[in-house]
Write a protein that holds these residues in place. Structure first.
Motif, PDB file in Angstrom:
ATOM      1  N   UNK A 241       0.819  -1.211   0.000  1.00  0.00           N
ATOM      2  CA  UNK A 241       0.000   0.000   0.000  1.00  0.00           C
ATOM      3  C   UNK A 241       0.857   1.266   0.000  1.00  0.00           C
ATOM      4  N   UNK A 242       2.024   1.213   0.623  1.00  0.00           N
ATOM      5  CA  UNK A 242       2.939   2.359   0.608  1.00  0.00           C
ATOM      6  C   UNK A 242       3.459   2.606  -0.810  1.00  0.00           C
ATOM      7  N   UNK A 243       3.790   1.542  -1.525  1.00  0.00           N
ATOM      8  CA  UNK A 243       4.230   1.676  -2.920  1.00  0.00           C
ATOM      9  C   UNK A 243       3.111   2.300  -3.746  1.00  0.00           C
TER      10      UNK A 243
ATOM     11  N   UNK B   5       3.328   5.895  -5.685  1.00  0.00           N
ATOM     12  CA  UNK B   5       3.108   5.932  -7.136  1.00  0.00           C
ATOM     13  C   UNK B   5       2.029   6.954  -7.488  1.00  0.00           C
ATOM     14  N   UNK B   6       0.948   6.942  -6.741  1.00  0.00           N
ATOM     15  CA  UNK B   6      -0.134   7.914  -6.994  1.00  0.00           C
ATOM     16  C   UNK B   6       0.359   9.341  -6.777  1.00  0.00           C
ATOM     17  N   UNK B   7       1.146   9.529  -5.716  1.00  0.00           N
ATOM     18  CA  UNK B   7       1.681  10.860  -5.406  1.00  0.00           C
ATOM     19  C   UNK B   7       2.581  11.345  -6.550  1.00  0.00           C
ATOM     20  N   UNK B   8       3.272  10.413  -7.202  1.00  0.00           N
ATOM     21  CA  UNK B   8       4.143  10.755  -8.327  1.00  0.00           C
ATOM     22  C   UNK B   8       3.358  10.959  -9.626  1.00  0.00           C
TER      23      UNK B   8
ATOM     24  N   UNK C 166       8.955   5.645 -12.665  1.00  0.00           N
ATOM     25  CA  UNK C 166       8.556   4.370 -12.068  1.00  0.00           C
ATOM     26  C   UNK C 166       9.672   3.853 -11.156  1.00  0.00           C
ATOM     27  N   UNK C 167      10.923   3.996 -11.605  1.00  0.00           N
ATOM     28  CA  UNK C 167      12.054   3.536 -10.798  1.00  0.00           C
ATOM     29  C   UNK C 167      12.208   4.315  -9.494  1.00  0.00           C
ATOM     30  N   UNK C 168      11.793   5.570  -9.483  1.00  0.00           N
ATOM     31  CA  UNK C 168      11.855   6.348  -8.230  1.00  0.00           C
ATOM     32  C   UNK C 168      10.964   5.721  -7.160  1.00  0.00           C
ATOM     33  N   UNK C 169       9.887   5.088  -7.596  1.00  0.00           N
ATOM     34  CA  UNK C 169       8.930   4.478  -6.666  1.00  0.00           C
ATOM     35  C   UNK C 169       9.271   3.024  -6.372  1.00  0.00           C
TER      36      UNK C 169
END
Length: 171
Positions: free
Chosen positions: A119-121, A125-128, A161-164
């Motif tokens: 859920x943290x991932x 991802x949504x925040x990004x 995507x890699x940042x997340x």
């Protein structure tokens, strides 16, 4: 100057001019599509997203929970659900879809140890500004009904995507 040479130079100059004009029009169209895709987010974010994806590759990362101890077939089925749901979400977002297709529709499967990590991932991802596809199992076979089994992150610019997900281990 030879008349044939000047005709050729004029044709080259016209071709370059038309090419530049088409490039600017495509840039404006992609930028507009991104701004529309990002919704209420700022113009600066749309510009940042545009800069991120231009010339970049795209990928989809599927994050699977390892604590559920799903069999290989079950994990593959859940990952497939995430991939299909991700595609459904971007099929009308042509800039991202086309970049993902041009990048070979890359998919990577990684793992997390807990539901909380999953859920943290998804939150990050949504925040990004990335597309996410959280999968809940029906509970007919190996896991309890409603279990959150995996989440798709993207398709989106590989760098974003890699940042997340870049810190996660392969499944």
């Amino acid at each position: 100057m030879d008349r044939n040479l000047s005709t050729q130079l004029a044709a080259i100059a016209t071709g370059v001019g038309v090419g530049v004009a088409i490039g600017w029009l495509l840039r404006a169209k992609i930028h507009h599509s991104l701004a529309k895709h990002l919704g209420n987010k700022s113009k600066e974010m749309a510009e940042h997203a545009f800069d991120e994806i231009m010339g970049a590759e795209c990928k989809l990362v599927i994050v699977v929970r390892s604590d559920l101890k799903m069999g290989k077939g079950k994990a593959c089925a859940q990952s497939s659900h995430a991939a299909v749901m991700a595609y459904e979400q971007i099929r009308n977002k042509k800039p991202i879809l086309n970049l993902w297709r041009a990048s070979g529709q890359r998919k990577v499967v990684v793992k997390v140890d807990t539901e909380e990590e999953l859920l943290e991932v998804e939150r990050e991802a949504r925040k990004a500004g990335l597309v996410t596809s959280l999968i809940r199992d029906a509970g007919h076979t190996q896991v309890s009904p409603g279990s959150r089994t995996c989440v798709g992150v993207g398709p989106g610019p590989t760098q974003l995507v890699d940042k997340v997900t870049g810190h996660l281990k392969l499944y």
